[in-house]
Motif scaffolding. Structure first.
Motif, PDB file in Angstrom:
ATOM      1  N   PHE A 136       0.605  -0.871  -0.207  1.00  0.00           N
ATOM      2  CA  PHE A 136      -0.200  -0.162  -0.355  1.00  0.00           C
ATOM      3  C   PHE A 136       1.048   0.934  -0.270  1.00  0.00           C
ATOM      4  O   PHE A 136       0.085   2.130  -0.761  1.00  0.00           O
ATOM      5  CB  PHE A 136      -1.128   0.012   1.038  1.00  0.00           C
ATOM      6  CG  PHE A 136      -1.659   1.215   1.189  1.00  0.00           C
ATOM      7  CD1 PHE A 136      -2.138   1.610  -0.134  1.00  0.00           C
ATOM      8  CD2 PHE A 136      -1.769   2.117   1.880  1.00  0.00           C
ATOM      9  CE1 PHE A 136      -4.111   3.024   0.505  1.00  0.00           C
ATOM     10  CE2 PHE A 136      -2.290   3.080   2.538  1.00  0.00           C
ATOM     11  CZ  PHE A 136      -3.257   3.614   1.275  1.00  0.00           C
ATOM     12  N   ALA A 137       1.811   0.491   0.560  1.00  0.00           N
ATOM     13  CA  ALA A 137       2.888   2.421   0.783  1.00  0.00           C
ATOM     14  C   ALA A 137       3.077   2.363  -0.365  1.00  0.00           C
ATOM     15  O   ALA A 137       3.172   3.570  -1.113  1.00  0.00           O
ATOM     16  CB  ALA A 137       4.093   1.855   1.444  1.00  0.00           C
ATOM     17  N   ASN A 138       3.936   1.939  -0.987  1.00  0.00           N
ATOM     18  CA  ASN A 138       4.359   1.968  -2.332  1.00  0.00           C
ATOM     19  C   ASN A 138       3.505   2.226  -3.601  1.00  0.00           C
ATOM     20  O   ASN A 138       4.111   3.067  -4.734  1.00  0.00           O
ATOM     21  CB  ASN A 138       5.224   0.873  -3.081  1.00  0.00           C
ATOM     22  CG  ASN A 138       6.383   0.871  -3.024  1.00  0.00           C
ATOM     23  OD1 ASN A 138       7.206   1.883  -2.288  1.00  0.00           O
ATOM     24  ND2 ASN A 138       7.069  -0.467  -3.019  1.00  0.00           N
ATOM     25  N   PHE A 139       2.061   1.631  -3.737  1.00  0.00           N
ATOM     26  CA  PHE A 139       1.053   1.694  -4.717  1.00  0.00           C
ATOM     27  C   PHE A 139       1.054   3.872  -4.473  1.00  0.00           C
ATOM     28  O   PHE A 139       0.181   4.213  -5.173  1.00  0.00           O
ATOM     29  CB  PHE A 139      -0.282   1.148  -4.082  1.00  0.00           C
ATOM     30  CG  PHE A 139      -1.336   1.256  -4.650  1.00  0.00           C
ATOM     31  CD1 PHE A 139      -1.281   0.912  -5.427  1.00  0.00           C
ATOM     32  CD2 PHE A 139      -2.373   2.382  -4.069  1.00  0.00           C
ATOM     33  CE1 PHE A 139      -2.561   1.042  -7.025  1.00  0.00           C
ATOM     34  CE2 PHE A 139      -3.537   1.937  -5.560  1.00  0.00           C
ATOM     35  CZ  PHE A 139      -3.419   1.599  -6.778  1.00  0.00           C
ATOM     36  N   LYS A 140       1.038   4.092  -3.106  1.00  0.00           N
ATOM     37  CA  LYS A 140       0.621   5.629  -3.126  1.00  0.00           C
ATOM     38  C   LYS A 140       2.112   6.434  -3.260  1.00  0.00           C
ATOM     39  O   LYS A 140       0.705   7.120  -3.861  1.00  0.00           O
ATOM     40  CB  LYS A 140       0.321   5.438  -1.498  1.00  0.00           C
ATOM     41  CG  LYS A 140      -0.362   6.637  -0.926  1.00  0.00           C
ATOM     42  CD  LYS A 140      -1.512   6.416   0.552  1.00  0.00           C
ATOM     43  CE  LYS A 140      -1.174   7.730   1.298  1.00  0.00           C
ATOM     44  NZ  LYS A 140      -1.706   7.769   2.311  1.00  0.00           N
ATOM     45  N   LYS A 141       2.793   5.996  -2.913  1.00  0.00           N
ATOM     46  CA  LYS A 141       4.081   6.571  -3.696  1.00  0.00           C
ATOM     47  C   LYS A 141       4.087   6.930  -4.718  1.00  0.00           C
ATOM     48  O   LYS A 141       3.997   8.061  -5.336  1.00  0.00           O
ATOM     49  CB  LYS A 141       5.112   5.929  -3.261  1.00  0.00           C
ATOM     50  CG  LYS A 141       6.259   6.876  -2.863  1.00  0.00           C
ATOM     51  CD  LYS A 141       7.641   6.388  -2.760  1.00  0.00           C
ATOM     52  CE  LYS A 141       7.672   5.691  -1.626  1.00  0.00           C
ATOM     53  NZ  LYS A 141       9.316   4.617  -1.011  1.00  0.00           N
ATOM     54  N   VAL A 142       3.765   5.732  -5.847  1.00  0.00           N
ATOM     55  CA  VAL A 142       3.424   5.816  -6.993  1.00  0.00           C
ATOM     56  C   VAL A 142       2.040   6.449  -7.488  1.00  0.00           C
ATOM     57  O   VAL A 142       2.428   7.723  -8.230  1.00  0.00           O
ATOM     58  CB  VAL A 142       3.712   4.529  -7.861  1.00  0.00           C
ATOM     59  CG1 VAL A 142       3.047   4.203  -8.877  1.00  0.00           C
ATOM     60  CG2 VAL A 142       4.485   3.684  -7.413  1.00  0.00           C
ATOM     61  N   LEU A 143       1.535   6.773  -6.566  1.00  0.00           N
ATOM     62  CA  LEU A 143       0.181   7.342  -6.839  1.00  0.00           C
ATOM     63  C   LEU A 143       0.595   8.949  -6.483  1.00  0.00           C
ATOM     64  O   LEU A 143      -0.025   9.786  -7.946  1.00  0.00           O
ATOM     65  CB  LEU A 143      -1.302   6.835  -6.010  1.00  0.00           C
ATOM     66  CG  LEU A 143      -2.381   7.982  -6.480  1.00  0.00           C
ATOM     67  CD1 LEU A 143      -2.759   7.734  -7.838  1.00  0.00           C
ATOM     68  CD2 LEU A 143      -3.062   7.084  -5.651  1.00  0.00           C
ATOM     69  N   GLN A 319       7.228   1.606 -11.314  1.00  0.00           N
ATOM     70  CA  GLN A 319       7.102   0.632 -10.924  1.00  0.00           C
ATOM     71  C   GLN A 319       7.723  -0.419 -11.644  1.00  0.00           C
ATOM     72  O   GLN A 319       6.997  -1.569 -12.101  1.00  0.00           O
ATOM     73  CB  GLN A 319       5.171  -0.195 -11.629  1.00  0.00           C
ATOM     74  CG  GLN A 319       4.327   1.068 -11.038  1.00  0.00           C
ATOM     75  CD  GLN A 319       2.555   0.598 -10.865  1.00  0.00           C
ATOM     76  OE1 GLN A 319       2.184   1.223 -11.151  1.00  0.00           O
ATOM     77  NE2 GLN A 319       2.821  -0.716 -11.157  1.00  0.00           N
ATOM     78  N   GLY A 320       9.069  -0.044 -12.014  1.00  0.00           N
ATOM     79  CA  GLY A 320      10.212  -0.812 -12.717  1.00  0.00           C
ATOM     80  C   GLY A 320       9.667  -1.772 -13.947  1.00  0.00           C
ATOM     81  O   GLY A 320      10.821  -2.547 -14.235  1.00  0.00           O
ATOM     82  N   GLY A 321       9.305  -0.491 -15.176  1.00  0.00           N
ATOM     83  CA  GLY A 321       9.113  -1.454 -16.216  1.00  0.00           C
ATOM     84  C   GLY A 321      10.452  -0.362 -16.953  1.00  0.00           C
ATOM     85  O   GLY A 321      10.846  -0.378 -16.491  1.00  0.00           O
ATOM     86  N   ASP A 322      10.653  -1.288 -18.202  1.00  0.00           N
ATOM     87  CA  ASP A 322      11.757  -0.257 -19.015  1.00  0.00           C
ATOM     88  C   ASP A 322      10.806   0.584 -19.628  1.00  0.00           C
ATOM     89  O   ASP A 322       9.989   0.626 -20.564  1.00  0.00           O
ATOM     90  CB  ASP A 322      12.106  -1.327 -20.030  1.00  0.00           C
ATOM     91  CG  ASP A 322      12.797  -0.880 -20.886  1.00  0.00           C
ATOM     92  OD1 ASP A 322      13.043   0.333 -21.083  1.00  0.00           O
ATOM     93  OD2 ASP A 322      13.517  -1.800 -21.553  1.00  0.00           O
ATOM     94  N   PRO A 323      11.007   1.896 -19.501  1.00  0.00           N
ATOM     95  CA  PRO A 323      10.095   3.329 -20.401  1.00  0.00           C
ATOM     96  C   PRO A 323      10.803   3.507 -21.384  1.00  0.00           C
ATOM     97  O   PRO A 323       9.842   4.371 -22.119  1.00  0.00           O
ATOM     98  CB  PRO A 323      10.852   4.274 -18.884  1.00  0.00           C
ATOM     99  CG  PRO A 323      12.009   4.009 -18.518  1.00  0.00           C
ATOM    100  CD  PRO A 323      12.118   2.658 -18.743  1.00  0.00           C
TER     101      PRO A 323
END
Ligand code: URA
Length: 436
Positions: A136-143, A319-323
């Motif tokens: 949840f903490a990471n989800f919120k950070k990304v948001l 989210q760790g993907g290749d941009p």
């Protein structure tokens, strides 16, 4: 009250009290109700029915079985879209960056594909490195950083639904509207939203094909959302042919990136058109735009300026993907797949497309799952070259199956009869059937 007594109440066609329902959901979560007791009660609900109060009560109990996310420290209005699922339905990947670019915070909890429909999480996992398992903490950070976050349902969100849904799936008790509404809304309401737009599909590739039933589902979803204090709107959309050009995980992400880059092909247009309408509805619900036309203008600007693409790129990075896929969407496509062409069997106009057959075929060649634990082949899929209403000559190429070499023989005749061609134009399609 013992499980047997609660089951007997519903078995005899009587309404359950709120206390009965809370006892049931508590028992599901703490394991004091056995699977056979849960399924007996669910089957009794399916056969005997639930009234509106019971349905709201189950929704609330399932919602409260887990955490309700708190985004009160984010100033932007919180909004999301939920689709009842279709073939080639990739709008989440467009709506999230478009809405974020226009000022909505989108905490999108998504699902995986099952049966003939795809799932947003599987599509995202075709991006190398992309992580959908966020705390949840990471989800919120990304948001907070890019305006939207995309992740799977954790054990903290409506855990009672997770357990009950798996048992419904195994005991043929999924297609009952009050249970479907409680299941969908308990998860969506846990996102702590201000506004929710629902894309309720109708037609051959939809989970509920008949229009009258779809309308009932849409109305019930909206009433439930309102009862729980979330501004909820539903749009009933056609699923009589796959949405846009591609069906299949990586292919669908490719299509969305081409659209975000302004490089979309004609066949991809319905994916963008529907995404714009759903996002515009959300912007009006969130009071970011006063009218639909004003909302569409904002969305077109977010596309034209590249802001939506930048949001997508930022999200992939976070989210760790290749941009780099945002610059070169072709990176998502696997080389060396076998292409099996599908041809028109007669001349005339395409009148019907069996989207269920197309979705099932993509699932069978590995693009989807038959069982929840199956692995997905992100590369395979299907391209729709011709759509309902298009004129074709016998022998024209109307679709391409992208499969692995050893599957070619199996799929060659798989879509025979999936396209109906008539001499006259018998119908055209409408993306949107109704707004509820
Ligand atoms: N999707 C859900 O999440 N629940 C249902 O019951 C049906 C579809």
């Amino acid at each position: 009250m013992r499980p047997q007594e609660i089951i007997a109440t519903k078995r005899d066609g009587k309404a359950l009290s709120d206390d009965d329902i809370v006892a049931f959901i508590d028992g599901v979560c703490d394991g004091t109700w056995a699977d056979y007791q849960i399924t007996a009660l669910v089957m009794a609900m399916f056969i005997r029915g639930l009234n509106r109060r019971e349905q709201y009560s189950i929704t609330g109990a399932m919602l409260n079985s887990g955490t309700i996310m708190d985004f009160s420290d984010i100033d932007a209005p919180k909004g999301d879209k939920h689709s009842t699922g279709g073939v080639g339905d990739k709008t989440s990947l467009l709506i999230a960056p478009l809405a974020a670019a226009c000022g909505v915070a989108v905490p999108m909890i998504s699902g995986r594909g099952l049966g003939h429909t795809g799932g947003t999480l599987d599509k995202l996992e075709s991006i190398p490195g992309f992580n959908v398992n966020l705390s949840f903490a990471n989800f919120k950070k990304v948001l907070k950083k890019c305006g939207f976050a995309l992740a799977g349902q954790t054990n903290e969100i409506a855990p009672a639904d997770k357990k009950i849904y798996a048992l419904r799936d195994a005991t043929s008790t999924v297609p009952y509207i009050p249970l479907i509404v409680a299941s969908i809304m308990s998860k969506k309401l846990a996102e702590g939203l201000d506004a929710l737009v629902l894309d309720v599909k109708t037609g051959t590739g939809a989970f509920i094909p008949k229009y009258a039933e779809t309308l009932k589902l849409a109305k019930s979803l909206c009433e439930t959302g309102k009862t729980f204090g979330v501004n909820t709107k539903a749009i009933i959309t056609e699923m009589n042919q796959p949405l846009g050009k591609y069906v299949g995980n990586a292919l669908e992400v490719f299509e969305c990136l081409k659209l975000l880059r302004g490089e979309g092909e004609e066949e991809m247009k319905p994916s963008l058109d529907l995404s714009v309408e759903l996002t515009a509805t959300l912007l009006v619900q969130c009071k970011i735009a006063g009218t639909m036309e004003n909302a569409r203008d904002k969305i077109r600007r977010a596309l034209a300026t590249g802001e939506a693409l930048e949001r997508f790129r930022k999200n992939v990075e976070l989210q760790g993907g290749d941009p780099k896929i945002c610059d070169k969407p072709e990176m998502l496509l696997t080389k060396g797949l076998t292409e099996v062409k599908v041809f028109a069997e007669s001349s005339g106009y395409i009148a019907d497309v069996d989207s269920l057959a197309i979705g099932s075929m993509v699932g069978e060649i590995g693009g989807g799952r038959q069982k929840a634990e199956d692995k997905v082949d992100h590369a395979v899929g299907y391209a729709c070259i011709r759509m309902i209403g298009d004129r074709v000559q016998a022998g024209d190429e109307i679709g391409i199956i992208y499969c692995r070499k050893n599957q070619a023989a199996k799929v060659t005749d798989r879509l025979r009869g999936a396209y109906k061609v008539s001499r006259e134009i018998t119908r055209t399609t409408k993306l949107i059937r109704a707004v509820v």
